[in-house]
Design a protein around this motif. Sequence first.
Motif: not given
Length: 260
Positions: A13-17, A47-51, A55-61
């Motif tokens: 996701v991050y690399i793609s963005i 900024f979009i990549g950071s969001l 989101y991923i950290v809060k949801k999964y980790y």
Amino acid sequence: MNDKNKRIITIFVYISIMGIGNYINSNILSKNRTDFEILLVSFIIQFIGSLSIIYIVKKYYGWKNIGFSKINLKSIIWFIPYLILITLILTDFLKYIYISSSSFTHIMWAKLGINFIATLLVGFCEEVIFRGILLTKVNPKDNILKLMILSTFWFAIIHVVNIFMGMPLGSVFAQMIYSGLLGFSFVSLAIKLNNLWPIIAFHSLWNFVGVSSVLVGYKSSNISSLIVILNIIVGTILWISIIKQEKNKTININETRKLT
């Protein structure tokens, strides 16, 4: 979703963005834009990549699980050389800014401000991904050395996205090696410190000075080249230390099993 898939998706996701965004910014959008407009679009992409990472950290980790626990003060000594280095580099850069400030336009100050926030986000995201998520042990059977190798490898590989920004292939390859050495040291520092904030601070300030130097015409001092030597020395010492600790853990576990 298992942990392996979560990690793959996070990196993808991050690399793609970043890759798609930078390609659009460099090759599709109007070539007649000002440097400020190009920088602003780069900031929006970051900024979009950071969001997405937040989101991923809060949801999964959860933040405490990926490197934001209580810092190991006994190991902070290994970060001191980096602290001294970035302090010297930043001081010299700020002196240049002070001397040259009278010639700066409002646009130049805006560029520096946007660049500061953008490099802070880059440092934060890359450390969270490569020295946080990729180092997270989901269960005791996870091999920390394997995770360290994967972290170092992927941190080098991610810089291939600079091709989409028009960087020559040779320069991209050199940056991948350079980044690999930084990742080699930082992955062991992250484990020893048990906290990512010191590394995030260094990473962000280092990038800020590097990118801002191009904006303001600042030529960095030769002291910045010490980072390569520092990465090799600190990284090698800490990797050896961690390998020994892992071997001792394995021996203790095997002895305990024999007793039982």
